[in-house]
Scaffold this motif. Sequence first.
Motif, short mmCIF file in Angstrom:
data_model
loop_
_atom_site.label_atom_id
_atom_site.label_comp_id
_atom_site.label_asym_id
_atom_site.label_seq_id
_atom_site.Cartn_x
_atom_site.Cartn_y
_atom_site.Cartn_z
N PHE A 142 10.14 8.15 -4.89
CA PHE A 142 9.12 9.17 -4.69
C PHE A 142 9.26 9.79 -3.30
O PHE A 142 9.22 11.03 -3.15
CB PHE A 142 7.74 8.53 -4.86
N ALA A 143 9.45 8.96 -2.29
CA ALA A 143 9.62 9.45 -0.91
C ALA A 143 10.86 10.35 -0.81
O ALA A 143 10.85 11.38 -0.11
CB ALA A 143 9.72 8.29 0.06
N GLU A 144 11.93 9.98 -1.50
CA GLU A 144 13.16 10.79 -1.49
C GLU A 144 12.92 12.15 -2.13
O GLU A 144 13.40 13.18 -1.64
CB GLU A 144 14.27 10.04 -2.22
N PHE A 145 12.18 12.16 -3.25
CA PHE A 145 11.85 13.43 -3.91
C PHE A 145 11.03 14.33 -2.99
O PHE A 145 11.33 15.53 -2.85
CB PHE A 145 11.08 13.14 -5.20
N LEU A 146 10.02 13.78 -2.35
CA LEU A 146 9.19 14.57 -1.45
C LEU A 146 10.02 15.16 -0.30
O LEU A 146 9.90 16.34 0.04
CB LEU A 146 8.05 13.72 -0.88
N ALA A 147 10.89 14.33 0.26
CA ALA A 147 11.71 14.77 1.40
C ALA A 147 12.66 15.89 0.99
O ALA A 147 12.94 16.82 1.76
CB ALA A 147 12.49 13.60 1.97
N SER A 179 0.84 -1.18 0.00
CA SER A 179 0.00 0.00 0.00
C SER A 179 0.88 1.24 0.00
O SER A 179 1.72 1.41 0.89
CB SER A 179 -0.91 0.00 1.24
N LEU A 180 0.70 2.10 -0.99
CA LEU A 180 1.51 3.31 -1.07
C LEU A 180 1.27 4.21 0.13
O LEU A 180 2.21 4.76 0.71
CB LEU A 180 1.19 4.07 -2.37
N VAL A 181 0.01 4.39 0.54
CA VAL A 181 -0.26 5.27 1.68
C VAL A 181 0.33 4.69 2.96
O VAL A 181 0.84 5.44 3.82
CB VAL A 181 -1.78 5.54 1.85
N GLU A 182 0.29 3.38 3.10
CA GLU A 182 0.87 2.74 4.28
C GLU A 182 2.37 2.98 4.32
O GLU A 182 2.94 3.30 5.38
CB GLU A 182 0.57 1.24 4.24
N TYR A 183 3.02 2.88 3.17
CA TYR A 183 4.46 3.09 3.08
C TYR A 183 4.83 4.53 3.40
O TYR A 183 5.74 4.80 4.19
CB TYR A 183 4.94 2.71 1.68
N LEU A 184 4.11 5.49 2.79
CA LEU A 184 4.48 6.89 2.94
C LEU A 184 4.22 7.42 4.33
O LEU A 184 4.98 8.24 4.85
CB LEU A 184 3.75 7.74 1.90
N LYS A 185 3.16 6.97 4.98
CA LYS A 185 2.90 7.48 6.33
C LYS A 185 3.94 6.95 7.32
O LYS A 185 4.21 7.58 8.33
CB LYS A 185 1.47 7.15 6.77
N GLU A 186 4.55 5.83 6.98
CA GLU A 186 5.62 5.31 7.84
C GLU A 186 6.92 6.08 7.65
O GLU A 186 7.85 5.91 8.44
CB GLU A 186 5.82 3.82 7.56
N THR A 187 7.00 6.93 6.62
CA THR A 187 8.18 7.78 6.44
C THR A 187 8.05 9.08 7.22
O THR A 187 8.94 9.94 7.15
CB THR A 187 8.41 8.10 4.95
N GLY A 188 6.94 9.25 7.95
CA GLY A 188 6.76 10.45 8.75
C GLY A 188 5.94 11.52 8.08
O GLY A 188 6.13 12.71 8.35
N ARG A 189 5.00 11.12 7.22
CA ARG A 189 4.24 12.08 6.43
C ARG A 189 2.74 11.81 6.57
O ARG A 189 2.29 10.66 6.52
CB ARG A 189 4.64 11.97 4.96
N ASP A 190 1.96 12.88 6.75
CA ASP A 190 0.51 12.75 6.67
C ASP A 190 0.12 12.68 5.19
O ASP A 190 0.50 13.55 4.40
CB ASP A 190 -0.20 13.93 7.32
N VAL A 191 -0.62 11.63 4.83
CA VAL A 191 -1.02 11.42 3.44
C VAL A 191 -2.53 11.61 3.34
O VAL A 191 -3.29 11.06 4.14
CB VAL A 191 -0.62 10.02 2.95
N TYR A 192 -2.97 12.37 2.34
CA TYR A 192 -4.39 12.62 2.11
C TYR A 192 -4.75 12.08 0.72
O TYR A 192 -3.94 12.12 -0.21
CB TYR A 192 -4.70 14.11 2.16
N VAL A 193 -5.97 11.61 0.59
CA VAL A 193 -6.47 11.11 -0.70
C VAL A 193 -7.81 11.76 -0.97
O VAL A 193 -8.66 11.86 -0.08
CB VAL A 193 -6.62 9.57 -0.69
N VAL A 194 -8.00 12.23 -2.21
CA VAL A 194 -9.30 12.77 -2.62
C VAL A 194 -9.98 11.75 -3.52
O VAL A 194 -9.38 11.24 -4.46
CB VAL A 194 -9.16 14.14 -3.32
#
Length: 356
Positions: free
Chosen positions: A346-351, A82-97
């Motif tokens: 993707f996570a590295e780019f965001l960070a 799950s992408l959202v599961e992965y990204l929130k574990e990197t310390g980020r609040d993830v929102y989906v519309v």
Amino acid sequence: MFGIPVPVPRDLPRAVANVRARLGSNGLADLRPTDSEIVDTNADRTVRRFRSTERPATGAPLLLVTPLAATSVAFDLRRGCSLVEYLKETGRDVYVVDYGPVNFADRARGFEHWVDDVIPDAVRVVSADAGGAKVHLAGWSLGGIFAVYTAAAHPELPLRSVTPIASPFDLRQVPLFATLRPLDRLFGPYTVAPFYKLLGTVPAPLTSLGFKAASIDKYLTRPWTVLANLDDRDHLEQIEAVDRFMSSMYAYPGRTFGQLYHVVMRSNEFASGHMQIGGRRVDLDDIDVPAMVVAGSGDGLAPEPAVRHLTELLNGSPTVRYGVFPGGHLGVLAGRAARRTMWPAFAEFLAEFDPA
């Protein structure tokens, strides 16, 4: 006469165990959604938040934009993939519309409805919920196209970056459309327009069929794939999750389909770098935030050259990253290989473009 060889899994005891587990349950995959809460909802959309496992969150908020027809399940395919599961574990609040099902009452909604109303509104909701923070904006497939044109049309939005994933911008590079274009010149004006105008929507079964047609080879060889991987539980779980996703498709609003049909089949307007939206010209040159453009190496619906073309149109962006990762149209976003390829990149780019 030669028959087609039947594949045999390498680990027969494990294959037998997987078959027994499948027969004794409703499925092997854990399809429970990742924990989330609704931040805001109205008749047009719902914004849902997946809270970071770190409190407070250490990264800027990310808003994921779904395409039409597909549900937000694509971002949360299954537990363990799950992408959202992965990204929130990197310390980020993830929102989906998410927009919910489409019906006849939605038939008049056009491209501008999402680019001028729904997505900008969702960005503002996320920013407010995150204490006024600037928002990373990303979208998959048509959702990525929505995200890009929203960023171009609304420079006043509090955006930190934009990332389209598997979003084609030069439709001449898409074999499926190249095949259909001669037929369109002969029959399109007399068959397609009356069809979607009469129904008001393109029905969900047809949208699902369109996704399958883009990777027809995988569907034709699926029985052999399942047999060859009976000993690979993770592979079987992924097949179950993709099946669930494909069965949850929505219909397309008729007017939006008509606009996209004209852009895709007739003028290839996306490739020009500008588009008429809501009565005015919107230029991709006006995007002034960092961008990451993501393509799938095996994507039949958005081939790598069709996606890469966008990098030539983002002349106002201070940074444009481009990456080709394993997977097809859905696989590059939610495939098993994405966990170790696209997601970390993707996570590295965001960070990199988070606030200091």
